[in-house]
Structure formats: C-alpha cells, structure tokens
Write an enzyme that holds these catalytic residues in place. Structure first.
Site, PDB file in Angstrom:
ATOM      1  N   GLU A 108      18.941  27.788  38.935  1.00  0.00           N
ATOM      2  CA  GLU A 108      19.239  27.024  40.132  1.00  0.00           C
ATOM      3  C   GLU A 108      20.720  27.169  40.409  1.00  0.00           C
ATOM      4  O   GLU A 108      21.525  27.218  39.479  1.00  0.00           O
ATOM      5  CB  GLU A 108      18.909  25.526  39.963  1.00  0.00           C
ATOM      6  CG  GLU A 108      17.437  25.203  39.926  1.00  0.00           C
ATOM      7  CD  GLU A 108      16.855  25.264  38.520  1.00  0.00           C
ATOM      8  OE1 GLU A 108      17.639  25.283  37.553  1.00  0.00           O
ATOM      9  OE2 GLU A 108      15.631  25.296  38.395  1.00  0.00           O
ATOM     10  N   TYR A 120      24.641  36.554  41.495  1.00  0.00           N
ATOM     11  CA  TYR A 120      23.251  36.562  41.035  1.00  0.00           C
ATOM     12  C   TYR A 120      22.433  37.611  41.793  1.00  0.00           C
ATOM     13  O   TYR A 120      21.628  38.329  41.193  1.00  0.00           O
ATOM     14  CB  TYR A 120      22.631  35.184  41.185  1.00  0.00           C
ATOM     15  CG  TYR A 120      23.264  34.118  40.316  1.00  0.00           C
ATOM     16  CD1 TYR A 120      23.699  34.389  39.028  1.00  0.00           C
ATOM     17  CD2 TYR A 120      23.440  32.827  40.795  1.00  0.00           C
ATOM     18  CE1 TYR A 120      24.283  33.416  38.237  1.00  0.00           C
ATOM     19  CE2 TYR A 120      24.020  31.837  40.008  1.00  0.00           C
ATOM     20  CZ  TYR A 120      24.444  32.137  38.734  1.00  0.00           C
ATOM     21  OH  TYR A 120      25.017  31.173  37.955  1.00  0.00           O
TER      22      TYR A 120
END
Length: 154
Positions: A108, A120
């Site tokens: 998350e 990411y």
C-alpha cells in the site's frame, strides 16, 4: 552505502525516522519494529552511510513457502539521503528475495506519494485498488499495488 540485516538495536533509529517520514500517519514505534524482527517470516534491511543508519525496508512472507506471497511492510529513507539510490537499493534486495521464492508482492502507498509510486511502477507494480482513509490519523487514501510473481531467472 552498506546494506545489512536490520538489528534490534536499530529500532530506536527506525522510530526516529518514522516520526520524520510519517509524522501525520501514526509512525511505527521501536516496539513495532522489534515485533516485526521477532517474526520468522519477515526480512528487514538497513542502509548505512558512514556508520549512520539512513534507511530501512521490510518484506513479509505470507502463506506457505511452497506457494508464497509477499508484502512490503515498510520502506523509508532519511530525507537528507533521499534521491541517492538508497530506496532503490533496498527495493532491489526485497525484490530479489521475492523473486528467489517466485511469489507476487503486494503493498500500500499513499495516493499522493508520487516518488514512491513512480519507483514501485518501475519495478513492475500495478495499481489494483484504493483503500479510502487507510492512513490514520490523516485520513489519506492508499493505492493497493501488486507485482506479479517472477523467478530469479527473469
């Protein structure tokens, strides 16, 4: 920069960095890090520069090793040392562990943390949903992201 396993004596420094990095969102305490280290299913690293810990990251194994899934629990770099490749070095090692076992990786991230999201995505993570009011007490939303399983040969 040197990467090494995170040790119990590092947890006070982790707490210090958490208070700087995540001040509005219930930063982890030293006790939280100690609990993470005590689990036999977590892999934690520290990044040192000239004897000072400037970053940390943690990955957790979910499920059986025969059919693993992983979750990034935390990653943080002292703001003074950001944009120097430390986060990427920590991520390289976390992904190497997941790839060695061939499992997907979940995480998350705050929807407003563009530098982290960009990093990411460069590792192949894709947004899969939103968790409304995930971070407390700020009420900030989080993207859920996943990176498909890969093998070390890929």
């Amino acid at each position: 920069m040197q990467l090494r396993p995170l040790a119990p004596e590092d947890t006070v420094r982790c707490e210090e960095l958490e208070k700087i990095l995540f001040s509005g969102d219930d930063p982890w305490s030293a006790a939280s890090f100690l609990s993470e280290l005590a689990s036999g299913r977590n892999f934690y690293l520290a990044a040192d520069i000239e004897g000072t810990m400037v970053g940390y990251a943690g990955l957790s194994l979910l499920g059986p090793l025969e059919d693993p899934e992983f979750e990034i629990h935390t990653i943080g770099v002292d703001p003074i040392y950001q944009r120097m490749g430390i986060g990427r070095a920590l991520m390289d090692n976390l992904m190497a562990v997941a790839d060695h076992h061939g499992g997907p990786v979940f995480l998350e991230v705050r929807t407003d943390n563009l530098p982290a999201i960009t990093m990411y995505e460069s590792y192949g993570f894709e947004k899969t949903g939103i968790r409304r009011n995930y971070y407390q007490p700020s009420g900030a939303d989080a993207f859920t992201m996943v990176r498909a399983a890969r093998s070390a040969a890929v």
